[in-house]
Design a protein around this motif. Sequence first.
Motif, PDB file in Angstrom:
ATOM      1  N   SER A  30       1.059  -1.564  -0.155  1.00 41.94           N
ATOM      2  CA  SER A  30      -0.259  -0.029  -0.186  1.00 41.94           C
ATOM      3  C   SER A  30       0.947   1.333   0.183  1.00 41.94           C
ATOM      4  O   SER A  30       1.857   1.081   0.072  1.00 41.94           O
ATOM      5  CB  SER A  30      -0.938  -0.117   1.578  1.00 41.94           C
ATOM      6  OG  SER A  30      -0.018  -0.050   2.254  1.00 41.94           O
ATOM      7  N   GLY A  31       0.395   2.367  -0.552  1.00 41.65           N
ATOM      8  CA  GLY A  31       1.419   3.939  -0.094  1.00 41.65           C
ATOM      9  C   GLY A  31       1.444   3.667   1.174  1.00 41.65           C
ATOM     10  O   GLY A  31       3.358   4.568   0.920  1.00 41.65           O
ATOM     11  N   GLY A  32       1.086   3.635   2.758  1.00 45.07           N
ATOM     12  CA  GLY A  32       1.620   4.175   3.549  1.00 45.07           C
ATOM     13  C   GLY A  32       2.704   2.716   3.810  1.00 45.07           C
ATOM     14  O   GLY A  32       3.738   3.404   4.589  1.00 45.07           O
ATOM     15  N   GLN A  33       2.857   1.963   3.074  1.00 46.50           N
ATOM     16  CA  GLN A  33       3.991   0.300   3.433  1.00 46.50           C
ATOM     17  C   GLN A  33       4.974   0.919   3.158  1.00 46.50           C
ATOM     18  O   GLN A  33       5.727   0.576   3.022  1.00 46.50           O
ATOM     19  CB  GLN A  33       3.520  -1.381   3.139  1.00 46.50           C
ATOM     20  CG  GLN A  33       2.265  -1.578   3.776  1.00 46.50           C
ATOM     21  CD  GLN A  33       1.961  -2.661   3.269  1.00 46.50           C
ATOM     22  OE1 GLN A  33       1.387  -3.081   2.799  1.00 46.50           O
ATOM     23  NE2 GLN A  33       2.025  -4.059   4.084  1.00 46.50           N
ATOM     24  N   LEU A  83       6.545   3.682   3.995  1.00 46.53           N
ATOM     25  CA  LEU A  83       7.611   3.658   5.589  1.00 46.53           C
ATOM     26  C   LEU A  83       9.046   2.473   5.193  1.00 46.53           C
ATOM     27  O   LEU A  83       9.753   3.125   6.061  1.00 46.53           O
ATOM     28  CB  LEU A  83       6.529   2.306   6.324  1.00 46.53           C
ATOM     29  CG  LEU A  83       7.194   1.845   7.862  1.00 46.53           C
ATOM     30  CD1 LEU A  83       7.704   2.636   8.678  1.00 46.53           C
ATOM     31  CD2 LEU A  83       6.013   0.767   7.733  1.00 46.53           C
ATOM     32  N   LEU A  87       5.862   8.846   5.102  1.00 41.85           N
ATOM     33  CA  LEU A  87       4.965   8.290   5.625  1.00 41.85           C
ATOM     34  C   LEU A  87       3.587   8.291   6.065  1.00 41.85           C
ATOM     35  O   LEU A  87       2.860   8.387   5.003  1.00 41.85           O
ATOM     36  CB  LEU A  87       4.720   7.766   6.889  1.00 41.85           C
ATOM     37  CG  LEU A  87       4.137   7.051   7.739  1.00 41.85           C
ATOM     38  CD1 LEU A  87       4.163   5.401   7.171  1.00 41.85           C
ATOM     39  CD2 LEU A  87       5.148   6.326   8.915  1.00 41.85           C
ATOM     40  N   VAL A  88       3.727   9.721   6.243  1.00 45.72           N
ATOM     41  CA  VAL A  88       2.127  10.478   6.142  1.00 45.72           C
ATOM     42  C   VAL A  88       2.090  10.962   4.798  1.00 45.72           C
ATOM     43  O   VAL A  88       0.904  10.888   4.140  1.00 45.72           O
ATOM     44  CB  VAL A  88       2.628  11.820   6.896  1.00 45.72           C
ATOM     45  CG1 VAL A  88       1.534  12.795   6.784  1.00 45.72           C
ATOM     46  CG2 VAL A  88       2.851  11.584   8.667  1.00 45.72           C
ATOM     47  N   GLY A 133       2.229   9.429   2.055  1.00 45.02           N
ATOM     48  CA  GLY A 133       1.569   8.186   0.846  1.00 45.02           C
ATOM     49  C   GLY A 133       0.400   7.979   1.777  1.00 45.02           C
ATOM     50  O   GLY A 133      -0.288   6.460   1.279  1.00 45.02           O
ATOM     51  N   ILE A 134       0.530   7.867   3.302  1.00 44.94           N
ATOM     52  CA  ILE A 134      -1.240   7.440   3.604  1.00 44.94           C
ATOM     53  C   ILE A 134      -2.132   8.201   3.204  1.00 44.94           C
ATOM     54  O   ILE A 134      -3.163   8.249   2.743  1.00 44.94           O
ATOM     55  CB  ILE A 134      -1.026   7.459   5.525  1.00 44.94           C
ATOM     56  CG1 ILE A 134      -0.346   6.453   6.018  1.00 44.94           C
ATOM     57  CG2 ILE A 134      -1.824   7.960   5.479  1.00 44.94           C
ATOM     58  CD1 ILE A 134       0.342   6.225   7.611  1.00 44.94           C
ATOM     59  N   LEU A 135      -1.338   9.397   3.502  1.00 41.09           N
ATOM     60  CA  LEU A 135      -2.577  10.881   2.815  1.00 41.09           C
ATOM     61  C   LEU A 135      -3.037  10.655   0.874  1.00 41.09           C
ATOM     62  O   LEU A 135      -3.811  10.750   0.313  1.00 41.09           O
ATOM     63  CB  LEU A 135      -2.013  12.020   2.830  1.00 41.09           C
ATOM     64  CG  LEU A 135      -1.943  12.748   4.389  1.00 41.09           C
ATOM     65  CD1 LEU A 135      -1.116  14.230   4.520  1.00 41.09           C
ATOM     66  CD2 LEU A 135      -3.197  12.830   4.891  1.00 41.09           C
ATOM     67  N   ALA A 189      -3.304   8.301  -0.679  1.00 40.80           N
ATOM     68  CA  ALA A 189      -4.592   7.414  -0.087  1.00 40.80           C
ATOM     69  C   ALA A 189      -6.051   8.103  -0.686  1.00 40.80           C
ATOM     70  O   ALA A 189      -7.122   8.134  -1.472  1.00 40.80           O
ATOM     71  CB  ALA A 189      -4.826   6.041   0.180  1.00 40.80           C
ATOM     72  N   LYS A 190      -5.875   9.476  -0.192  1.00 41.75           N
ATOM     73  CA  LYS A 190      -7.193   9.834  -0.481  1.00 41.75           C
ATOM     74  C   LYS A 190      -7.251  10.652  -1.326  1.00 41.75           C
ATOM     75  O   LYS A 190      -7.965  11.878  -2.477  1.00 41.75           O
ATOM     76  CB  LYS A 190      -7.726  10.398   0.970  1.00 41.75           C
ATOM     77  CG  LYS A 190      -7.765   9.327   2.095  1.00 41.75           C
ATOM     78  CD  LYS A 190      -8.125  10.111   3.616  1.00 41.75           C
ATOM     79  CE  LYS A 190      -8.470   8.686   4.875  1.00 41.75           C
ATOM     80  NZ  LYS A 190      -8.348   9.781   6.164  1.00 41.75           N
TER      81      LYS A 190
END
Length: 436
Positions: free
Chosen positions: A63-66, A69, A393-394, A396-398, A400-401
Amino acid sequence: MVAGNQTQNASLKDTFSFEWYRSLGEKGRPAFWASFGGWAFDGFDYQILSLALSGIAATFALSGGQTGLIATVSLVVSALGGVLAGLLADRIGRVRTLVLAIAFYCGGTFLSGLSPNYEALLFFRALQGLGFGGEWAAGALLVSEMADPAQRGRVLGWVQSAWAPGWAGAVVAFTVVFSLLPQDVAWRVLFWIGIVPALFILYVLRKVDEPEVYLKTRRAREARSREAVESGATRSPLVQIFRRDLIGRTAAASLLAIGAQGGYYSIFTWLPSYLEKARGLNAVGTGSYLATVIIGSFLGYVISGYLHDLIGRRKTFALYAVLSAVLLVGYTRIPEGANGLLVVLGLPLGFFASGIYSGFGSYLAELFPSRARGAGQGFVYNFGRAVGGFFPLVIGILAAKVGLAAIALGAVGYAACVIALLLLPETRGKRFVPIN
């Protein structure tokens, strides 16, 4: 009036000259090339990660978060590497610490290419991070203590500029390898190439000597002379930077490092993925667009070093921070179909976002006394890298949205730089003494 203009022109000519290199002398020049080469190879080893992220994500179905990371682990662990390197540099010497750092980042990069799974890759990137953080701490310290105080800014600016050719080498390797091999194999080959810089260790061991100011400080500490005891030189360097006389500088300088590195890694960790996914470029196209950013970065590093000696540390940092934020937001707001603007804004984006780094080597060395210079410089820069390392990391999580336009979050880091500069003194031209 004519005489005044001639004096001013002569001063500017001296400022933008290569006198800085001549001033290093016979002992300082090998140290310069050791630090320059170590940082160039460090840049190569780090940047191949950002270029390989898409291939890694596809191989391990991340995923983007992974994916983010992976970069964050390297950066966070590099903080530990930088602190350890700073302590080692004060204890066993700048040169031996530099050698250890190069060995770690080359070994970690090579092993990353052998990773059988995502968890193993995270572990090997952590090993790479130890050396990645340690190289800058040892290399910048080595050169800053040998440089003429009046030339220190531009000397460290040229050292920092080594990141650009290292990055360029990574882009060339990426373009060739990913054009010839399937991406699930190509990213591994790219990491294997990262072992080659280990050969540079032979040059460092044969040609580079320790700075005289370090040797005098060590002799005083070993002799436990009265002057050394009174100045605190026999106490732990890491403890000293948190004592009442230095903790304010440690905290403010750390905020400066967090802001600059959080902004930088927001941009350049995700930029290849942004160009590929958001702008629809292939490996060759991505390399072409990155070339303009790299050229801008090299110019930014070098000119920033000269500006630090010409107008001072604080003004130069502020200038680069503000313009980096403006250009970052502008770059991620370029409309679809206007890829030509990526080239137009890419050069100044690289110039300012990369060039802000050039002042750290000289400024941090000047903020801390000789007795704790390695610990102070190593801790501050790499603590900033660790906290700034959470930005990818942040993002990558953002992403996704909101998509990879989330890279613009890096502007927050540059705002932190401006706040930090309000709390720090100007140190341009400061001379080093063995015990202070």
